[in-house]
Scaffold this active site. Structure first.
Site, short mmCIF file in Angstrom:
data_model
loop_
_atom_site.label_atom_id
_atom_site.label_comp_id
_atom_site.label_asym_id
_atom_site.label_seq_id
_atom_site.Cartn_x
_atom_site.Cartn_y
_atom_site.Cartn_z
N GLY A 204 28.01 55.73 16.18
CA GLY A 204 27.95 54.32 17.15
C GLY A 204 28.79 53.37 16.54
O GLY A 204 28.87 52.97 15.51
N GLY A 206 29.02 50.38 17.69
CA GLY A 206 28.49 48.93 18.09
C GLY A 206 28.73 48.02 17.02
O GLY A 206 29.36 48.18 16.06
N VAL A 207 27.97 46.77 17.13
CA VAL A 207 28.14 45.77 16.22
C VAL A 207 27.89 46.21 14.88
O VAL A 207 28.40 46.10 13.76
CB VAL A 207 27.40 44.43 16.46
N GLU A 227 31.84 57.72 18.18
CA GLU A 227 31.35 56.78 19.40
C GLU A 227 31.41 57.41 20.61
O GLU A 227 32.53 57.89 20.93
CB GLU A 227 32.26 55.33 19.43
N HIS A 467 44.37 18.70 11.43
CA HIS A 467 45.61 19.37 10.93
C HIS A 467 45.76 19.54 9.38
O HIS A 467 45.49 18.23 8.81
CB HIS A 467 46.88 18.97 11.43
#
Ligand code: FAD
Ligand code: AMP
Length: 488
Positions: A204, A206-207, A227, A467
């Site tokens: 997998g 995924g996250v 995957e 900045h």
């Protein structure tokens, strides 16, 4: 512990009653309970989680085996990787650096313990009663609590005017890869390895698979990610997903797409994984295998259907847009209902439901939920992807800005990634904001606020950004929507 037994006896003789009983003490449930109590409602939270020492703890998946411990390991492994690969560039000589995995895991445990104890403290402060046990519906207003842990006693019942189900989710399993917690583990096991596996498989991409794969890859494991889908990170804006894929591969993750795992075979030292891809049947051997194929709603032993609470085909509790179930006094929130399985979504639903119960107008903007993947660089977004807008036929404008053109990113030595803003071609309303870059998880908040306020690219373009900061990349992407970026 004596006081707990006395409390249970009290309840047996004289059933306790609350305005609200919350079932589940994860980020959905504990936040809902605290908000209910803040609003003057008498509140109890039933939670059955036991930690490694068999002690009842609050915090659910997120604090115990999810968001927090994974980020602790991601941070530790990021520091290690920085020292090994990037420190030299800064003039830092750190030869012979080694990783003490035991210490890293102990640090993670300490963080989890501090935070879960913190929730217990918040319950005390807000007078939320913590019922340490497993909750089960007896009727629309009655919950049976079966105590857990060392001092578990007899089951007792409580009554409530309102009930909030926040029972969360559990890892999904697949028949070809049975989790034995030895060679084959789920995400929980992968957060507790005692040493770095030499060959690590992850099913997998995924996250969760990518975050855990990254942790152990940074610490030296050879990681192969299998995957089934052909697209890498399908929900992510394609341009950023493609870029992220290249960067993660460069870091050493061997990502194999279109690779469906069909079987595993273990001996006592290693696991052989069989998968199918375009070329046919393949085999690969690992020392450990992580199954990270998603999560499913957790309603085990809850007795919800028996009292008339409707469930979806996929096992989620069915709710309307206010998180109300088929029973008017019962709500459900978080991972156990539709929508993204994210801690902050669960918490926001918890707050909104508490406010609705108290007669206020709970509000959630599902279109403004941030998503974050804590790889490095991080990936974060809010709103729609370019491919989704294209499919919907929406006319849009895009402004992009590469991190390499940001002064601050250059000073940090973090040149990978970009910011991409998508706004409506007619109204300029921000439709999506996508970040691949250092600290994207923090940077995304500005975009979420803008989306929440129905902001335009012009609004961000006219906002002064300090900045040098990474946030200037958002400013420049907003300017780029109108073809007027200054630094690119
Ligand atoms: P849970 O956190 O699952 O809590 C549910 C609780 O209910 C549990 O404590 C359980 O013991 C209890 N319970 C269940 N049934 C009963 C019962 N009958 N009686 C008593 N108690 C019961 N999300 C993010 O937003 N960011 C991240 O970075 C992130 N990282 C993650 C990393 C990993 C490895 C994992 C696994 C998940 C991650 N998530 C992340 C997802 C996040 O953890 C979940 O979305 C979140 O925890 C859902 O909250 P919840 O309150 O709905 O459920
Ligand atoms: P997520 O739902 O984001 O946690 O991701 C889980 C991933 O696991 C999805 O991308 C699925 O396509 C993938 N997956 C599920 N089953 C298999 C399998 N048998 N082999 C390989 N990948 C799988």
């Amino acid at each position: 512990m004596v006081s707990h037994v006395v409390a249970c006896n009290e309840r047996k003789d004289n059933m306790k009653s609350f305005d609200v009983v919350v079932i589940g003490g994860g980020p959905g449930g504990y936040v809902a309970a605290i908000r209910c109590a803040q609003l003057g409602l008498t509140t109890a939270c039933v939670e059955s989680w036991l930690n490694g020492e068999n002690q009842p703890v609050l915090g659910g998946t997120c604090l115990n085996v999810g968001c927090i411990p994974s980020k602790a390991l991601l941070d530790s492994s990021h520091h290690f990787s920085f020292i090994k690969h990037a420190a030299k560039e800064h003039g830092i000589n750190a030869a012979g650096v080694t990783m003490d995995v035991h210490r890293m895991i102990q640090r993670k445990k300490n963080i989890v313990q501090t935070l879960t104890m913190g929730i217990a403290g918040l319950f005390k402060k807000n007078k939320v009663e913590w019922l340490k046990g497993h909750g089960r519906f007896i009727s629309a207003n009655q919950i049976e609590v079966k105590p857990v842990g060392e001092d578990s006693g007899e089951a007792y019942q409580v009554t409530a005017k309102h009930i909030i189900i926040a029972t969360g989710s559990v890892p999904m399993t697949i028949p070809p890869a049975h989790v034995d917690n030895e060679l084959i583990v789920d995400s929980t096991g992968a957060l507790a390895f005692t040493d770095v596996p030499r060959r690590l498989g992850v099913i997998g991409a995924g996250v969760i698979g990518l975050e855990l794969g990254s942790v152990w890859n940074r610490l030296g494991a050879n990681v192969v990610v299998l995957e089934a889908l052909n697209d890498f990170l399908a929900p992510v804006d394609r341009q950023l997903a493609n870029e992220a894929e290249k960067l993660l591969r460069k870091q050493g993750l061997d990502i194999r797409l279109g690779a469906r795992v069909t079987g595993t075979g273990c001996n006592n030292r290693e696991v052989t994984v069989t998968y199918e891809d375009r070329e046919g049947k393949q085999h690969v051997v690992f020392d450990k295998l992580i199954v990270a194929v998603g999560r499913k709603p957790n309603t085990q032993g809850l007795g919800a259907s028996a009292v008339g609470i409707a469930m979806t085909e996929r096992g989620f509790i069915e709710v309307d847009e206010s998180c109300r179930t088929a029973l008017a006094n019962v709500y459900a929130i978080g991972d156990v209902v539709r929508g993204p399985m994210l801690a902050h979504k669960a918490s926001e639903e918890g707050v909104a439901v508490a406010e609705r119960i108290a007669g206020k107008a709970g509000h959630i903007n599902y279109a403004a939920i941030p998503w974050v993947i804590y790889t490095w660089p991080e990936i974060a977004w809010v709103g729609k992807t370019e491919q989704a807008l294209k499919a919907e036929g929406v006319a849009y404008r895009v402004g992009s800005f590469p991190m390499a053109a940001s002064g601050r990113a250059r000073a940090m030595g973090e040149l990978d990634g970009m910011v991409k803003m998508i706004s409506d071609a007619r109204t300029d309303r921000i439709l999506g904001l996508h970040i691949l870059g250092p600290n994207a998880s923090e940077l995304i908040s500005e975009a979420v606020v803008a989306v929440e306020f129905d902001g335009s690219s012009e609004d961000i373009a006219r906002t002064i950004h300090a900045h040098p900061t990474l946030a200037e990349a958002l400013h420049e992407a907003a300017l780029a929507v109108d073809d007027r970026a200054i630094h690119f």
